[in-house]
Design an enzyme around this catalytic site. Structure first.
Site, PDB file in Angstrom:
ATOM      1  N   PRO A   2      81.122 -38.901  54.962  1.00  0.00           N
ATOM      2  CA  PRO A   2      82.493 -39.335  55.197  1.00  0.00           C
ATOM      3  C   PRO A   2      82.573 -40.276  56.407  1.00  0.00           C
ATOM      4  CG  PRO A   2      82.406 -36.986  54.772  1.00  0.00           C
ATOM      5  CD  PRO A   2      80.992 -37.441  54.927  1.00  0.00           C
ATOM      6  N   GLU A   3      83.422 -41.286  56.280  1.00  0.00           N
ATOM      7  CA  GLU A   3      83.577 -42.239  57.375  1.00  0.00           C
ATOM      8  C   GLU A   3      84.883 -41.968  58.094  1.00  0.00           C
ATOM      9  OE1 GLU A   3      82.143 -46.119  56.561  1.00  0.00           O
ATOM     10  OE2 GLU A   3      80.953 -45.466  54.859  1.00  0.00           O
ATOM     11  N   LYS A  51      84.005 -39.222  63.730  1.00  0.00           N
ATOM     12  CA  LYS A  51      83.738 -38.421  62.530  1.00  0.00           C
ATOM     13  C   LYS A  51      83.828 -36.922  62.801  1.00  0.00           C
ATOM     14  CE  LYS A  51      80.682 -41.979  60.663  1.00  0.00           C
ATOM     15  NZ  LYS A  51      79.354 -42.255  60.070  1.00  0.00           N
ATOM     16  N   ARG A 251      69.053 -45.450  54.817  1.00  0.00           N
ATOM     17  CA  ARG A 251      70.376 -45.552  54.202  1.00  0.00           C
ATOM     18  C   ARG A 251      70.396 -46.747  53.247  1.00  0.00           C
ATOM     19  NH1 ARG A 251      71.490 -44.031  59.561  1.00  0.00           N
ATOM     20  NH2 ARG A 251      72.840 -42.207  59.762  1.00  0.00           N
TER      21      ARG A 251
END
Length: 266
Positions: A2-3, A51, A251
Site C-alpha cells: 500500500p502507498e 505508510k 521491485r
C-alpha cells in the site's frame, strides 16, 4: 505494498469508525500485546504518517501499525460477517458499540506512549499527505545523494514519506528519466527535484478520494489510468513504444525506453 494514498484512506475509515468513541473491544493477537487491555478508553484520533498508521487513545497511548506488503484494516457493523482473510490472519481488533475494526496480516503491531511516536516515525521525511509537507525539503533530501538512482531515492521514506513502487514508476515517467538515472544527472536537477516532489504530492492528494482506484494520467478510459506501471509490452500512452520492465531492488519497475532517457538494464 500500500502507498501513501491507500494508508491515508485507511486512516480516514478508522478515524470515522473509532474517534470519539469508547472502546468496548480490545483484542491484540500478537504475543507481546496479548495481555494488554484498553477497553473503556476513548479513541482520540487515527492519523497516517507516510505508510504508518497511528491510533491515539486517551491516557497518552498509541497503537502503531504498518501494512507493508499485504496488511489491511477493515471496518464492520454489528452482525456483519468479517471479510478480509481467515481468522488466523487477524492481528488486531478494535471495537465500539457500533463499529469493529479488524486488522489482517499486520506485520507491525505495537503499543507505545504517544509522546514516543518519534521512535517509530521520526526518521521519515516530509509526509506527502501530512501537515509537515515541504516540497523544498523533500527535494533537498533527494539531492543529498546525487549519485543515487532516482527510483531508489523516491522510495526512500527518509527523503519523502508516502511513495511506493507504483508512484515511483509513474513519477520517473513524468520526469522523463529512467528510474536508474542518478538524481544529480537530472536536467537542471535542483528545479527538477522540486517539481518532482510537488508532482508527487499532487498525485497522491488526487487519489485520496473514495474507492481504491489509482489514476496518474487523468484519463477515465479503461486501461489508461497509469502511464507505465503494469503495462509491460503495451504501447506507451504518449509515444506508442512498448513499455519495458525490469527489477530495481527486487521491485518490478516499468519505463518507456523512448520517453525516458538515462541508464537502464540491458
Amino acid at each position: 505494498m500500500p502507498e501513501g494514498d491507500s494508508v491515508w484512506r485507511a486512516a480516514a475509515r478508522l478515524h470515522a469508525a473509532l474517534a470519539g468513541r469508547e472502546l468496548t473491544v480490545w483484542d491484540m493477537r500478537v504475543p507481546r500485546l496479548a495481555t494488554t487491555d484498553l477497553t473503556g478508553r476513548t479513541t482520540l484520533e487515527v492519523v497516517p504518517r507516510g505508510k504508518h498508521l497511528l491510533a491515539r487513545f486517551e491516557g497518552g497511548l498509541t497503537l502503531h501499525t504498518h501494512l507493508r506488503m499485504d496488511g489491511a484494516w477493515h471496518v464492520f457493523t454489528p452482525g456483519q460477517k468479517w471479510r478480509g482473510g481467515p481468522l488466523y490472519e487477524v492481528r488486531a481488533v478494535l471495537g465500539t458499540a457500533d463499529r469493529t475494526a479488524v486488522g489482517y496480516r499486520l506485520p507491525v503491531v505495537e503499543l507505545l506512549r504517544t509522546a514516543d511516536e518519534d521512535r517509530v516515525v521520526g526518521h521519515l521525511g516530509p509526509d506527502l499527505l501530512g501537515p509537515d509537507w515541504d516540497a523544498d525539503r523533500a527535494a533537498a533530501n533527494l539531492l543529498a545523494a546525487p549519485d543515487r538512482p532516482l527510483g531508489e531515492a523516491l522510495l526512500d521514506q527518509r527523503n519523502l514519506a508516502g511513495i511506493g513502487n507504483v508512484y515511483k514508476c509513474e513519477l520517473c515517467f513524468m520526469a522523463g528519466a529512467t528510474p536508474w538515472t542518478p538524481v544529480g544527472a537530472l536536467p537542471d536537477a535542483p528545479r527538477t527535484a522540486v517539481r518532482l516532489a510537488a508532482a508527487a504530492q499532487r498525485l497522491l492528494a488526487a487519489n485520496t478520494g473514495p474507492g481504491e482506484g489509482r489514476n496518474t494520467t487523468g484519463s477515465r478510459r479503461p486501461g489508461r489510468a497509469l502511464f507505465v506501471y503494469g503495462r509491460l509490452g503495451l504501447p506507451c500512452l504518449r509515444c506508442g513504444t512498448p513499455v519495458r520492465k525490469a527489477d530495481q531492488d527486487d521491485r518490478p519497475t516499468y519505463w518507456c525506453p523512448n520517453c525516458q532517457s538515462g541508464p537502464h538494464p540491458a
